[in-house]
Design an enzyme around this catalytic site. Structure first.
Site, PDB file in Angstrom:
ATOM      1  N   SER A  13       0.824  -1.214   0.000  1.00 28.81           N
ATOM      2  CA  SER A  13       0.000   0.000   0.000  1.00 28.81           C
ATOM      3  C   SER A  13       0.860   1.268   0.000  1.00 28.81           C
ATOM      4  O   SER A  13       0.573   2.216  -0.743  1.00 28.81           O
ATOM      5  CB  SER A  13      -0.945  -0.003   1.199  1.00 28.81           C
ATOM      6  OG  SER A  13      -0.228  -0.136   2.413  1.00 28.81           O
ATOM      7  N   ARG A  35       5.758 -10.548  -6.808  1.00 35.73           N
ATOM      8  CA  ARG A  35       4.647 -11.394  -7.241  1.00 35.73           C
ATOM      9  C   ARG A  35       4.287 -11.061  -8.688  1.00 35.73           C
ATOM     10  O   ARG A  35       3.859  -9.944  -9.000  1.00 35.73           O
ATOM     11  CB  ARG A  35       3.423 -11.190  -6.353  1.00 35.73           C
ATOM     12  CG  ARG A  35       3.644 -11.524  -4.888  1.00 35.73           C
ATOM     13  CD  ARG A  35       2.340 -11.395  -4.107  1.00 35.73           C
ATOM     14  NE  ARG A  35       2.526 -11.655  -2.698  1.00 35.73           N
ATOM     15  CZ  ARG A  35       2.757 -10.716  -1.768  1.00 35.73           C
ATOM     16  NH1 ARG A  35       2.835  -9.435  -2.161  1.00 35.73           N
ATOM     17  NH2 ARG A  35       2.904 -11.040  -0.507  1.00 35.73           N
ATOM     18  N   LYS A 108       9.453   1.684   7.898  1.00 35.13           N
ATOM     19  CA  LYS A 108       9.389   2.039   9.321  1.00 35.13           C
ATOM     20  C   LYS A 108       9.615   0.780  10.153  1.00 35.13           C
ATOM     21  O   LYS A 108       8.672   0.205  10.710  1.00 35.13           O
ATOM     22  CB  LYS A 108       8.050   2.697   9.633  1.00 35.13           C
ATOM     23  CG  LYS A 108       7.850   4.016   8.890  1.00 35.13           C
ATOM     24  CD  LYS A 108       6.485   4.629   9.167  1.00 35.13           C
ATOM     25  CE  LYS A 108       6.329   5.945   8.417  1.00 35.13           C
ATOM     26  NZ  LYS A 108       5.016   6.579   8.669  1.00 35.13           N
ATOM     27  N   LYS A 194       7.412   4.030  16.824  1.00 35.03           N
ATOM     28  CA  LYS A 194       6.014   4.422  17.031  1.00 35.03           C
ATOM     29  C   LYS A 194       5.074   3.243  16.782  1.00 35.03           C
ATOM     30  O   LYS A 194       3.967   3.191  17.328  1.00 35.03           O
ATOM     31  CB  LYS A 194       5.646   5.611  16.144  1.00 35.03           C
ATOM     32  CG  LYS A 194       5.861   5.393  14.644  1.00 35.03           C
ATOM     33  CD  LYS A 194       4.665   4.835  13.933  1.00 35.03           C
ATOM     34  CE  LYS A 194       4.968   4.557  12.479  1.00 35.03           C
ATOM     35  NZ  LYS A 194       3.829   3.987  11.747  1.00 35.03           N
ATOM     36  N   ASP A 247       3.850  11.101  13.895  1.00 34.40           N
ATOM     37  CA  ASP A 247       3.606   9.711  13.501  1.00 34.40           C
ATOM     38  C   ASP A 247       2.908   8.928  14.615  1.00 34.40           C
ATOM     39  O   ASP A 247       2.083   8.047  14.360  1.00 34.40           O
ATOM     40  CB  ASP A 247       4.938   9.040  13.140  1.00 34.40           C
ATOM     41  CG  ASP A 247       4.807   8.154  11.913  1.00 34.40           C
ATOM     42  OD1 ASP A 247       3.672   7.876  11.497  1.00 34.40           O
ATOM     43  OD2 ASP A 247       5.840   7.738  11.360  1.00 34.40           O
ATOM     44  N   THR A 251      -0.729   7.017  14.051  1.00 37.42           N
ATOM     45  CA  THR A 251      -0.678   5.559  14.112  1.00 37.42           C
ATOM     46  C   THR A 251      -1.439   5.005  15.312  1.00 37.42           C
ATOM     47  O   THR A 251      -1.939   3.886  15.269  1.00 37.42           O
ATOM     48  CB  THR A 251       0.782   5.069  14.158  1.00 37.42           C
ATOM     49  OG1 THR A 251       1.539   5.760  13.173  1.00 37.42           O
ATOM     50  CG2 THR A 251       0.880   3.588  13.879  1.00 37.42           C
ATOM     51  N   SER A 257      -4.317   2.099  10.738  1.00 37.07           N
ATOM     52  CA  SER A 257      -3.031   1.586  11.209  1.00 37.07           C
ATOM     53  C   SER A 257      -3.117   0.084  11.441  1.00 37.07           C
ATOM     54  O   SER A 257      -3.875  -0.386  12.292  1.00 37.07           O
ATOM     55  CB  SER A 257      -2.636   2.293  12.515  1.00 37.07           C
ATOM     56  OG  SER A 257      -1.592   1.597  13.162  1.00 37.07           O
TER      57      SER A 257
END
Length: 350
Positions: A13, A35, A108, A194, A247, A251, A257
């Site tokens: 995403s 893929r 992240k 985070k 953040d 989140t 999230s």
């Protein structure tokens, strides 16, 4: 660079949403997926339904499952793969690359086992002759909202000011505002850790607790992130910026999230294996909790929230028991540990 091609490695995403930003800015984007069927869907149908359902992709975004094709004639490379896969993907890239690129990553997370930041992994695997700079892109940014072109603000960080400025120019537009920052360590640590606190926020909601508990978790979670980040060489004020507090807010408070969603299921009594299986996507906070717990122990840094979440994830502790134990800890001063971290950082700098 407006006539140049950008290679985006990782078609989840976030990689897809950032590809949309780049294509909106007029760049040709080669979006790589391991893929084949997903790459063909992006190429032929201009969609990525598993990760961004209902979103139509620009004709400037080309899907491919061949790394050599993605890298050919690219002037910059954006890495958006799971942290655990970063090193293996970089090893493959190194064998295909024959010219220097600007390496930007939007991951992240921390590498499992080595507990290294993604920029460190990049610099270990890619010779200096094949990279014109290394930059991290991070901040409060749900891919779902970026794909709808909702106002979003992030930071790009690098000790190389020109590399950061180039990355800023690549992504900056009317809905995607980009700031520069020289503190790459702080931006990476804030963006990774985070996710641990977001797991905790989801657990609190799953347990049925309210806003008071979540505000406490976010605030004290930020204090923990600052302590560890400063010890690793980050600048403390980075953590009150976009990739710290910003953040954390987005989140810990949004159903977008995946870390919050995973924590919410844990708080409602589901087991970790069940949660990860039902998510169908990488939950970076799980392995990051393991890494941060090990780093904190090794550096003798107190991180009680991180420890509690680690115990829930890997030692079978019930989330309510973890909350109760956190609340029953010895009395503490709120500001003194943060002041100590700031003073220690300033002494290191001088």
């Amino acid at each position: 660079m407006m006539d140049k091609k950008i290679a985006v490695i990782g078609a989840g995403s976030w990689g897809t949403a950032l590809s949309m930003v780049l294509s909106d800015n007029g760049y040709n984007v080669s979006l790589w997926s391991h893929r084949k069927l997903q790459a063909e869907e992006i190429q032929n149908q201009h969609t990525n339904e598993k990760y961004l359902p209902g979103v139509v992709l620009s004709n400037l975004i080309k899907g491919t499952d061949r790394l050599d094709e993605a890298l050919k004639d690219a002037s910059a490379l954006l890495l958006v793969v799971p942290a655990k896969a970063m090193r293996d993907v970089l090893k493959q890239i190194r064998t295909k690359l024959n010219h220097p690129l600007l390496f930007i990553h939007g991951v992240k997370g921390i590498e499992p086992g080595s507990f290294k930041r993604m920029s460190e992994v990049i610099m270990e695997e890619i010779p200096e002759s094949l990279r014109s700079g290394v930059v991290v892109l991070s901040g409060p940014s749900h891919a779902e909202e970026v794909s709808l072109r909702h106002p979003t603000t992030v930071a790009v960080a690098s000790p190389n000011a020109q590399a950061a400025k180039t990355a800023q120019d690549l992504f900056f537009n009317h809905y995607f505002r980009v700031y520069t920052n020289e503190d790459m360590i702080g931006v990476e640590i804030g963006g990774a850790l985070k996710n641990i606190i977001a797991l905790g926020a989801g657990m609190l909601d799953g347990l049925g607790y309210g806003d008071n508990a979540k505000a406490a978790l976010i605030t004290r979670g930020l204090a923990e992130i600052s302590r560890l980040g400063t010890k690793l060489g980050a600048y403390p004020l980075t953590f009150i910026g976009l990739t710290g507090m910003g953040d954390l807010i987005v989140t810990c408070t949004s159903v977008h999230s995946r870390n919050w969603r995973a924590g919410n299921m844990l708080g409602k009594g589901q087991k970790l294996d069940e949660v990860l299986k039902s998510m169908g996507m990488v939950v970076e906070g799980v392995r990051t909790a393991e890494a941060a717990h090990a780093l904190a122990e090794g550096l003798n840094i107190e991180m009680p929230i991180t420890t509690a979440i680690y115990q829930v994830l890997f030692e079978g502790k019930h989330p309510k028991t973890a909350v109760d134990e956190l609340m029953d800890r010895d009395k503490k001063d709120e500001i003194a540990p943060l002041t100590h971290s700031l003073n220690e950082r300033m002494e290191q700098k001088h």
